[in-house]
Design a protein around this motif. Sequence first.
Motif, short mmCIF file in Angstrom:
data_model
loop_
_atom_site.label_atom_id
_atom_site.label_comp_id
_atom_site.label_asym_id
_atom_site.label_seq_id
_atom_site.Cartn_x
_atom_site.Cartn_y
_atom_site.Cartn_z
N HIS A 22 0.86 -1.18 0.00
CA HIS A 22 0.00 0.00 0.00
C HIS A 22 0.89 1.23 0.00
O HIS A 22 2.11 1.13 0.16
N HIS B 121 1.34 3.95 1.92
CA HIS B 121 1.80 4.77 3.04
C HIS B 121 3.33 4.96 2.96
O HIS B 121 4.04 4.09 2.46
N HIS C 265 6.11 2.45 3.79
CA HIS C 265 6.24 1.26 2.95
C HIS C 265 6.78 1.60 1.57
O HIS C 265 7.00 0.71 0.75
N HIS D 210 -7.35 -1.75 5.85
CA HIS D 210 -6.44 -0.75 6.40
C HIS D 210 -7.03 0.64 6.16
O HIS D 210 -8.11 0.76 5.60
N ASP E 239 -0.17 -3.86 5.83
CA ASP E 239 -0.82 -3.32 7.05
C ASP E 239 -2.30 -3.67 7.04
O ASP E 239 -2.99 -3.40 6.05
N HIS F 39 -4.37 -1.36 12.48
CA HIS F 39 -3.36 -2.43 12.56
C HIS F 39 -3.86 -3.46 13.57
O HIS F 39 -4.70 -3.16 14.41
ZN LIG Z 1 -0.08 1.67 6.52
#
Ligand SMILES: [Zn+2]
Length: 232
Positions: free
Chosen positions: A60, A62, A65, A129, A149, A180
């Motif tokens: 994903h 974010h 990551h 998420h 996540d 999470h």
């Molecule tokens: Zn995340």
Amino acid sequence: MQLTVLGKYGPYGKAGEGAASGYLVTDRDFRFLCDMGSGVLSRLINVIDVRQLDGIFISHLHYDHTSDLLPFRYLLEELEHPVKIFTHKEDSAWYRILFSHPLFEIVDIDENTEFEIRGVKLTFYKMKHAIDNYAILFDGTAKLLYTGDTQYNEKLVEAAKRADLVLADCSKPDVFIGAHMKATEGLKLQEETGAEILATHLAPDFSPENLFAGNDKISVAEEGKTYTVRHK
Ligand SMILES: [Zn+2]
């Protein structure tokens, strides 16, 4: 199948030592990176020539990551070498900033896509998420599921039942509220599926080790360590 933990923290690394999300998966001559958060690139090039990578999976978008994908482009430019990025399509400015580069070959993934690379089958599961996030199942000499996540959800349970090892976002304390899993939910996942669990995505200031003391099938991922995943 081998899993090397390059970075296990989120949303940023532990002071002086940690990196955000990054995991190298190898199986015979197959080499794949999962996520590339801050601090991962220098550790990646310490263990592999990036020209050997079959691809990079981004769970994903974010920052913890994805952020090392930006300096990674400089390295690819030096090497004049393209790399395949497996991720889901998203209509956002960050998606365009991250992936608009001639040396990134984008491969769209969703729950209906399936790939086989050097004898390893890749399938994807949409998780739960704050933004769209996919889990990936590597099916080669053994089966490894990386959750990205996610919160606890039924699809995760179903996917984890197929896996020998689950690298799971399940390191938060019980007081945590958010998208999470708590460490206690990691325990629940282990008990419900029988899979071995490696808990990751640790906050820089909290480790759930003590919570796992009574169950030898769940433990906290260690940075720099290579785990062997065995078919059961
Ligand atoms: Zn995340």
